[in-house]
Write an enzyme that holds these catalytic residues in place. Structure first.
Site, PDB file in Angstrom:
ATOM      1  N   ARG A  61      -1.378  -8.457  13.312  1.00  0.00           N
ATOM      2  CA  ARG A  61      -1.875  -7.714  12.257  1.00  0.00           C
ATOM      3  C   ARG A  61      -2.325  -8.154  11.197  1.00  0.00           C
ATOM      4  NH1 ARG A  61       3.733  -4.530  10.961  1.00  0.00           N
ATOM      5  NH2 ARG A  61       2.613  -3.388   9.489  1.00  0.00           N
ATOM      6  N   ARG A  98      11.785  -5.480   5.975  1.00  0.00           N
ATOM      7  CA  ARG A  98      11.458  -3.997   5.375  1.00  0.00           C
ATOM      8  C   ARG A  98      12.444  -3.439   6.345  1.00  0.00           C
ATOM      9  NH1 ARG A  98       5.491  -2.123   4.896  1.00  0.00           N
ATOM     10  NH2 ARG A  98       5.134  -2.483   7.055  1.00  0.00           N
ATOM     11  N   ARG A 151      10.661  -0.846  11.551  1.00  0.00           N
ATOM     12  CA  ARG A 151       9.577  -0.429  12.620  1.00  0.00           C
ATOM     13  C   ARG A 151       9.520  -1.568  13.829  1.00  0.00           C
ATOM     14  NH1 ARG A 151       4.650   0.311   8.522  1.00  0.00           N
ATOM     15  NH2 ARG A 151       3.504  -0.734  10.227  1.00  0.00           N
ATOM     16  N   LYS A 174       0.814  -1.322  -0.016  1.00  0.00           N
ATOM     17  CA  LYS A 174       0.030  -0.148  -0.087  1.00  0.00           C
ATOM     18  C   LYS A 174       0.833   1.242   0.199  1.00  0.00           C
ATOM     19  CE  LYS A 174      -2.232  -0.757   3.747  1.00  0.00           C
ATOM     20  NZ  LYS A 174      -1.741  -2.019   4.342  1.00  0.00           N
ATOM     21  N   ARG A 190      -9.979   1.360   8.516  1.00  0.00           N
ATOM     22  CA  ARG A 190      -9.800  -0.179   8.751  1.00  0.00           C
ATOM     23  C   ARG A 190     -10.653  -0.726   9.375  1.00  0.00           C
ATOM     24  NH1 ARG A 190      -3.580   0.633   8.743  1.00  0.00           N
ATOM     25  NH2 ARG A 190      -2.612  -1.124   8.980  1.00  0.00           N
TER      26      ARG A 190
HETATM   27  P1  AMP Z   1       0.591   0.657   8.782  1.00  0.00           P
HETATM   28  O1  AMP Z   1       1.605   1.601   8.871  1.00  0.00           O
HETATM   29  O2  AMP Z   1      -0.654   1.187   7.910  1.00  0.00           O
HETATM   30  O3  AMP Z   1       0.832  -0.684   8.791  1.00  0.00           O
HETATM   31  O4  AMP Z   1      -0.183   1.021  10.496  1.00  0.00           O
HETATM   32  C1  AMP Z   1       0.651   0.485  11.482  1.00  0.00           C
HETATM   33  C2  AMP Z   1      -0.087   0.298  12.894  1.00  0.00           C
HETATM   34  O5  AMP Z   1      -0.921   1.614  13.105  1.00  0.00           O
HETATM   35  C3  AMP Z   1      -1.398  -0.617  12.643  1.00  0.00           C
HETATM   36  O6  AMP Z   1      -0.644  -2.013  13.002  1.00  0.00           O
HETATM   37  C4  AMP Z   1      -2.353  -0.115  13.717  1.00  0.00           C
HETATM   38  O7  AMP Z   1      -1.914  -0.241  15.196  1.00  0.00           O
HETATM   39  C5  AMP Z   1      -2.202   1.303  13.579  1.00  0.00           C
HETATM   40  N1  AMP Z   1      -3.314   1.738  12.677  1.00  0.00           N
HETATM   41  C6  AMP Z   1      -2.973   2.430  11.509  1.00  0.00           C
HETATM   42  N2  AMP Z   1      -3.857   2.906  10.696  1.00  0.00           N
HETATM   43  C7  AMP Z   1      -4.911   2.347  11.619  1.00  0.00           C
HETATM   44  C8  AMP Z   1      -6.392   2.407  11.352  1.00  0.00           C
HETATM   45  N3  AMP Z   1      -7.145   3.293  10.631  1.00  0.00           N
HETATM   46  N4  AMP Z   1      -7.095   1.948  12.641  1.00  0.00           N
HETATM   47  C9  AMP Z   1      -6.606   1.514  13.578  1.00  0.00           C
HETATM   48  N5  AMP Z   1      -5.094   1.583  13.809  1.00  0.00           N
HETATM   49  C10 AMP Z   1      -4.419   1.884  12.875  1.00  0.00           C
END
Ligand code: AMP
Length: 216
Positions: A166, A122, A155, A8, A83
């Protein structure tokens, strides 16, 4: 939309380069708050480091602010948000108020084993955001960003145990959002296979956005 590691963020950056829309990544916004060391940031870290979704109320508040905080002449590209179905409902309400409905939803799929490989390998640049992979897309000099020379980081949540959590959160809480959007009149849903080469995925997304009327 898509599970962690489907590509993404990579594709979002490419689309923003081509179409000029504003890129809003909920993960990036939440990580910046976490890195600030604020009280909210400490609360976020507990969820994020455990591979759980941050509660809807918190995310919706943070994203509502970000959504209205910039000039969006060329539109917005949302990455990682919504999400959950309640987040999607709240986004709908906000967009309806602004008179700017969603044009398209891109859904990226990817096999679990490939996701785990991609995520555990990553590395990213904390300065410019460029993303690498230790085996499939290494930087020229190990651990150093090709573009800005900063030390690459991994990360906190990019390890196998957390990735599995996740993925579970994605399957249980995020997949239903696709059903929420499917069948909506005037909304284009494009499904792409995130396991394919990045250029091929980009070409499919660009074609879909063009068909949905996005302007360059
Ligand atoms: P990402 O970088 O999109 O993989 O997001 C990393 C982490 O941020 C996720 O595993 C969640 O803990 C949190 N997160 C990101 N976007 C959301 C969302 N829309 N709703 C809830 N938690 C989120």
């Amino acid at each position: 939309m898509g599970p962690p590691g489907a590509g993404k963020g990579t594709q979002a950056k490419r689309l923003v380069d081509q179409f000029g829309m504003r890129h809003l990544s909920s993960g990036d916004i939440l990580r910046a708050e976490k890195a600030s060391g604020s009280e909210l940031g400490k609360q976020l870290a507990a969820y994020m480091n455990a591979g759980q979704l941050v509660p809807d109320e918190t995310v919706v508040g943070v994203m509502a602010k970000a959504l209205t905080s910039g000039g969006d002449k060329a539109g917005l590209l949302l990455d990682g948000f919504p999400r959950t179905v309640p987040q999607a409902e709240s986004l709908d309400a906000q967009l309806q108020k602004a008179g700017k409905p969603l044009d398209a939803v891109a859904v990226m799929t990817c096999d679990d084993n490939l996701i785990v490989d991609r995520i555990t390998g990553r590395r990213s640049c904390p300065k410019c955001g460029r993303v690498y992979h230790v085996r499939s897309l290494p930087s020229k000099k190990e651990g150093i960003c090709d573009d800005c020379g900063a030390a690459l980081v991994q990360r906190d949540d990019d390890n196998e145990a957390v990735v599995r959590k996740r993925l579970d959160a994605y399957n249980r809480q995020t997949e239903p959002v696709i059903g929420y959007y499917r069948g909506r009149k005037g909304l284009k849903i494009v499904e792409v296979n995130g396991a394919e080469a990045a250029d091929k995925v980009t070409a499919q997304l660009v074609a879909a956005l063009n068909a949905a009327g996005a302007k360059r």
